[in-house]
Design a protein around this motif. Structure first.
Motif, short mmCIF file in Angstrom:
data_model
loop_
_atom_site.label_atom_id
_atom_site.label_comp_id
_atom_site.label_asym_id
_atom_site.label_seq_id
_atom_site.Cartn_x
_atom_site.Cartn_y
_atom_site.Cartn_z
N ASP A 1 12.24 -0.25 -4.75
CA ASP A 1 10.93 -0.12 -3.82
C ASP A 1 11.17 0.75 -2.54
O ASP A 1 11.90 1.73 -2.75
N ARG A 2 10.51 0.57 -1.50
CA ARG A 2 10.29 1.44 -0.39
C ARG A 2 10.95 0.74 0.86
O ARG A 2 10.67 -0.32 1.20
N TYR B 1 5.54 -2.46 -10.54
CA TYR B 1 4.24 -2.48 -10.05
C TYR B 1 3.80 -1.08 -9.54
O TYR B 1 4.68 -0.54 -8.75
N PHE B 2 2.82 -0.51 -9.88
CA PHE B 2 2.18 0.85 -9.40
C PHE B 2 2.05 0.26 -7.78
O PHE B 2 1.70 -0.60 -7.50
N GLN B 3 1.81 1.35 -7.01
CA GLN B 3 1.60 1.36 -5.69
C GLN B 3 0.24 0.83 -5.28
O GLN B 3 -0.64 1.12 -6.07
N PRO C 1 0.81 -1.10 0.00
CA PRO C 1 -0.12 -0.04 -0.18
C PRO C 1 0.76 1.45 0.02
O PRO C 1 0.15 2.31 -0.29
N ASP C 2 1.94 1.07 0.44
CA ASP C 2 3.06 2.30 0.57
C ASP C 2 4.12 2.57 -0.35
O ASP C 2 4.98 3.29 -0.26
N ASN D 1 4.08 -2.50 5.17
CA ASN D 1 3.75 -2.22 3.63
C ASN D 1 3.44 -3.44 2.93
O ASN D 1 3.96 -3.42 1.94
N LEU D 2 2.61 -4.31 3.43
CA LEU D 2 2.59 -5.59 2.79
C LEU D 2 1.26 -6.23 3.18
O LEU D 2 0.78 -6.23 4.08
N GLN D 3 0.39 -6.43 2.17
CA GLN D 3 -0.86 -7.29 2.39
C GLN D 3 -0.92 -8.63 1.47
O GLN D 3 -0.55 -8.32 0.42
#
Lengths: 163, 163
Positions: free
Chosen positions: A142-143, A120-122, A78-79, A149-151
């Motif tokens: 990535d971030r 991959y888009f956010q 998500p982030d 930041n993981l689902q």
């Protein structure tokens, strides 16, 4: 078992999910360094959000999968966006899905050829990094930052991905 | 003409100028994807500043240089880091310099081996992208945004870079 047939990776088909990172005639490009280098510009946007978020570059060494490949889960971040670009000249598998009320649906599988990477888009549902044929080294953009930041979505009725 | 002799690229020697992006035993790494992939984490920090700044991924196709290579200019980007990672498995040349009152001094040349990329820290003096031996494709991670993000320094007495 439901099956997903692999499609070729093209910028047009992949557009809802992210960027294809490749040198193509269609990309905006210009000469730099006194004409010795052609720059294919701004192929992928890196986005990050959340507390203490910052973009980072990592690498991964991935063991190969072999067809048919079972799809049992999808994940999303998500982030932040997430790019994978092989530095080993080989193909790899890219699985993505649309979202409906927080659940992935209609997963699709793309075959990235040598010379292709993806971003991959956010917050876009995608499968795990899937090398094919050989052990493959990837660049990851990535971030890093605070928060989860993981689902993960476990698929109740797994798919079989076929070539 | 003054000469610069190429040094091997190591994280330690390159530390004042930027990050070396490579899979090494020294890197912090952990297993992901149920153990099928090893992630070498946070090898390079991407930084951007200035109005409408955003990190982007681009590619470049670079014609090769051949030793001895004349060093006539250096450049730097005040508003962003800049990473170059070859996706062609080959070596390339990396030239950097320290700064003194806005002027580069003591340039050094490093030979990046196959499997190595680099990330110049924001505002670090460096030479132009220099492929060697063969036409080389690179991933670039740097900045888009407003303003002039390029300073160029012409070297009055050029150096010759030798292997």
């Amino acid at each position: 078992m439901k099956t997903i047939t692999v499609e070729p990776l093209t910028a047009t088909e992949f557009a809802p999910y992210g960027n294809v990172i490749e040198i193509s005639k269609d990309a905006q490009s210009f000469a730099i360094n006194a004409g010795t280098t052609q720059r294919f510009h701004d192929l992928a946007h890196v986005t990050v959000s959340g507390k203490n978020a910052r973009p980072i570059i990592s690498m991964a060494r991935a063991q190969p999968f072999h067809f048919p490949i079972k799809l049992t889960m999808l994940e999303r971040h998500p982030d932040g966006s997430q790019a994978f670009i092989p530095v080993t000249p080989t193909r790899f598998l890219v699985v993505v899905a649309k979202d409906k009320n927080g659940t992935p649906f209609n997963p699709r599988a793309f075959l990235a050829g040598p010379g292709q990477g993806i971003n991959y888009f956010q917050n876009t549902w995608h499968g795990v990094l899937s090398a094919l044929d050989v052990v493959t080294d990837f660049i990851i953009v990535d971030r890093a930052g605070d928060g989860e930041n993981l689902q993960i979505h476990e698929i109740s009725e797994p798919y079989e991905i076929v070539l």
